[in-house]
Design a protein around this motif. Structure first.
Motif, PDB file in Angstrom:
ATOM      1  N   UNK A   1       0.801  -1.220   0.000  1.00  8.02           N
ATOM      2  CA  UNK A   1       0.000   0.000   0.000  1.00  8.02           C
ATOM      3  C   UNK A   1       0.835   1.273   0.000  1.00  8.02           C
ATOM      4  N   UNK A   2       1.766   1.404   0.920  1.00  4.05           N
ATOM      5  CA  UNK A   2       2.483   2.666   1.106  1.00  4.05           C
ATOM      6  C   UNK A   2       3.335   3.068  -0.093  1.00  4.05           C
ATOM      7  N   UNK A   3       3.843   2.088  -0.832  1.00  2.56           N
ATOM      8  CA  UNK A   3       4.684   2.406  -1.986  1.00  2.56           C
ATOM      9  C   UNK A   3       3.896   2.501  -3.291  1.00  2.56           C
ATOM     10  N   UNK A   4       2.584   2.338  -3.192  1.00  2.00           N
ATOM     11  CA  UNK A   4       1.765   2.352  -4.404  1.00  2.00           C
ATOM     12  C   UNK A   4       0.522   3.230  -4.260  1.00  2.00           C
ATOM     13  N   UNK A   5       0.709   4.398  -3.648  1.00  2.00           N
ATOM     14  CA  UNK A   5      -0.357   5.383  -3.614  1.00  2.00           C
ATOM     15  C   UNK A   5      -1.427   5.167  -2.590  1.00  2.00           C
ATOM     16  N   UNK A   6      -1.129   4.454  -1.503  1.00  3.08           N
ATOM     17  CA  UNK A   6      -2.135   4.238  -0.472  1.00  3.08           C
ATOM     18  C   UNK A   6      -3.269   3.379  -0.993  1.00  3.08           C
ATOM     19  N   UNK A   7      -4.512   3.860  -0.802  1.00  2.00           N
ATOM     20  CA  UNK A   7      -5.674   3.089  -1.248  1.00  2.00           C
ATOM     21  C   UNK A   7      -5.751   2.985  -2.771  1.00  2.00           C
ATOM     22  N   UNK A   8      -4.955   3.784  -3.470  1.00  2.00           N
ATOM     23  CA  UNK A   8      -4.931   3.675  -4.931  1.00  2.00           C
ATOM     24  C   UNK A   8      -4.445   2.312  -5.394  1.00  2.00           C
ATOM     25  N   UNK A   9      -3.742   1.579  -4.540  1.00  2.00           N
ATOM     26  CA  UNK A   9      -3.254   0.260  -4.925  1.00  2.00           C
ATOM     27  C   UNK A   9      -4.418  -0.655  -5.310  1.00  2.00           C
TER      28      UNK A   9
END
Length: 555
Positions: free
Chosen positions: A266-274
């Motif tokens: 999650x944190x390395x891919x835009x949060x909830x955008x993952x």
């Protein structure tokens, strides 16, 4: 004699009144029958980046309640195509619901160069409205750049605004453009560190309680889990190897291979955008659509309501992993289950046989060109930097300046008309000179001028598709067509946008009330969808519609 005359008049009045009452009763009955023949709810489904062959490739993995229910109980148009370019999300969704092409509805791309304000604009961007449900600017959106009505607009007008319209999608443009100008609301997903569904003040000034309740629930967070294949991965023989050189994957994971721990990523891919680039984005969309059906009481009275649902995650997955990936296959297997869940809810809450659904896509996608090259199929990648250098050199040598072209975007060249006038240049001569120059560059197949688009009536070939996508006020002065299966993109993942079959051939399924069971190989085109739904409902076609109702679909 006088008494006889009075008797005749009396009898005439009696029979006249009686006939009038009978006529009125028949009119009421006819009106009731007409109302009862209409579905209580029309659901339009657009699956973002769904090629037609996904229906046939993954057929053995589908159950009986999703895609196959639509095919077996409804009507399957097997030769359905976009009849314009470019094949992008914004134009695609707009064309489905307006019954016409960018030539008329004006959504010529996702983003385009605005010749009046001299800057790029986004198809749903609207700085005159405010976000609702977030403090970010993600809600500053509306359909104001769409020039025509949608079938949902026409239904609202026909029902004196009693029939509701709700648009839903992960992507803002996938929710907004289908719902039209008169929608009660459109909702889209804002990820990052919030993970909420939002709207704009174009529709309303606050979120309804049912949306607040959904955002306050743990539904979104529940999908931050491991994404693994729904069925054993060794059974996914319809797609390529899970480990290959043609997929991007996620930041924080060395290989683009199952499984994916979304909490860890999650944190390395835009949060909830993952979640957008996983199959769970589609599940989340169905969850929210079910909440909308209940919260808005859709399909509960005799005025037809319209629910537009776009499944955006299929596009994100396709861009990330490519057409031939295990991830795409799993996404469609899971989407099939989500459709089954959705249809069961409609059966129970709107009534089986009381609703009508159509399903299509906004575009297809090309196989990863690097993969095609590996199996000796002509394909490749475009070097825009080399093109730019060559073109600028040409402009300086011929005209002494690069300023006669003020923008290059969407495979179009936009002239600086003021500079042309200042230099005393004839626009038609410059058009042709630029066509002759551009066609000499590698991987450019065809080049056309705006003058040609405006003065020649094309009926077949790529030229007709270009013309249907050409809007005289918004499009450029020179239009470029690249070679087949050549894209400006990374060598991992895939994209779309062309007028070739891999981008234009998409599903078209009709199912439910008023729909025949059957199939056809006759060619249908995307602008036929809205007039078909209008004909089914007995309402006006969208005001710019150029498509034709598919009478063989309607029962």
């Amino acid at each position: 004699m006088k008494n006889i005359f009075v008797l005749i008049i009396s009898l005439s009045l009696f029979y006249s009144c009686g006939a009038q009452e009978i006529t009125t009763e028949r009119a009421v009955v006819s009106s009731q029958n007409e109302t009862s023949s209409r579905p209580k709810l029309v659901v339009g489904i657009v699956v973002d980046q769904m090629r037609y062959d996904y229906l046939t490739r993954f057929e053995s993995k589908f159950g009986e309640g999703g895609f196959m229910r639509m095919i077996n109980e409804g009507f399957n148009c097997k030769n359905n195509h976009f009849n314009y370019v470019p094949t992008y999300t914004g134009p695609g969704h707009t064309s489905v619901y307006t019954g016409t092409t960018p030539k008329y509805h004006g959504i010529i791309s996702n983003n385009w160069y605005d010749k009046d304000i001299k800057e790029s604009v986004y198809c749903a961007q609207d700085d005159s409205v405010e976000s609702v449900g977030t403090e970010s600017s993600a809600g500053k959106m509306s359909p104001h750049r769409m020039l025509t009505t949608s079938v949902a607009d026409e239904n609202r007008l026909f029902t004196q605004m009693r029939g509701k319209t709700i648009g839903i999608a992960i992507k803002d443009r996938g929710a907004i453009l289908p719902a039209g100008h008169t929608a009660n609301a459109a909702y889209w997903f804002h990820g990052k560190d919030e993970g909420v569904w939002i709207t704009s003040t174009f529709y309303r000034n606050d979120l309804p309680q049912w949306v607040k309740d959904f955002n306050d629930s743990d539904t979104v967070e529940s999908y931050l889990k491991v994404w693994d294949t729904y069925q054993p991965i060794e059974t996914y023989i319809e797609s390529g190897s899970d480990l290959n050189d043609f997929e991007r994957g996620f930041n924080g994971k060395e290989t683009a291979t199952f499984p994916y721990d979304l909490t860890a990523l999650k944190d390395e891919n835009g949060g909830f955008d993952v979640l957008k680039a996983t199959a769970y984005g589609n599940s989340l969309t169905v969850d929210f659509a079910l909440a909308a059906l209940e919260g808005e009481a859709l399909g509960k009275d005799n005025d037809t309501d319209v629910l537009t649902v776009s499944f955006s995650s299929t596009d994100y997955v396709g861009h990330n992993f490519g057409v031939n990936s295990k991830e795409v296959e799993d996404t469609y297997i899971r989407l099939d289950k989500d459709l089954e869940r959705f249809f069961k809810y409609l059966d129970e809450n709107v009534g089986e046989g009381e609703y009508t659904v159509f399903l299509t896509a906004d575009h297809g996608a090309v196989d990863v060109p690097a993969y095609l090259e590996s199996v000796k199929i002509p394909a490749g990648y475009l070097d825009y930097n080399d093109r730019k250098e060559r073109f600028q050199k040409f402009l300086v040598e011929k005209y002494g300046t690069v300023d006669i072209v003020e923008n290059v975007s969407n495979n179009q060249l936009f002239f600086n008309k003021a500079k042309l006038k200042e230099l005393g240049l004839d626009i038609h001569e410059v058009e042709q000179a630029l066509v002759d120059e551009q066609i000499s560059y590698p991987n450019i197949a065809k080049v056309y001028t705006a003058t040609t688009m405006n003065s020649t009536d094309f009926t077949i070939g790529i030229e007709a598709l270009l013309q249907n996508g050409f809007n005289q006020k918004r499009s450029g002065d020179v239009i470029i067509v690249d070679d087949i299966a050549h894209i400006a993109y990374s060598k991992k993942g895939s994209t779309h946008g062309s007028g070739l079959n891999y981008d234009t051939h998409v599903p078209l399924l009709f199912f439910g009330k008023g729909i025949k069971q059957g199939q056809t190989y006759n060619k249908t085109v995307i602008p036929d969808i809205a007039p078909t739904i209008s004909a089914l409902l007995g309402i006006s076609f969208p005001n710019g519609a150029t498509g034709q109702p598919l009478g063989f679909v309607i029962d």
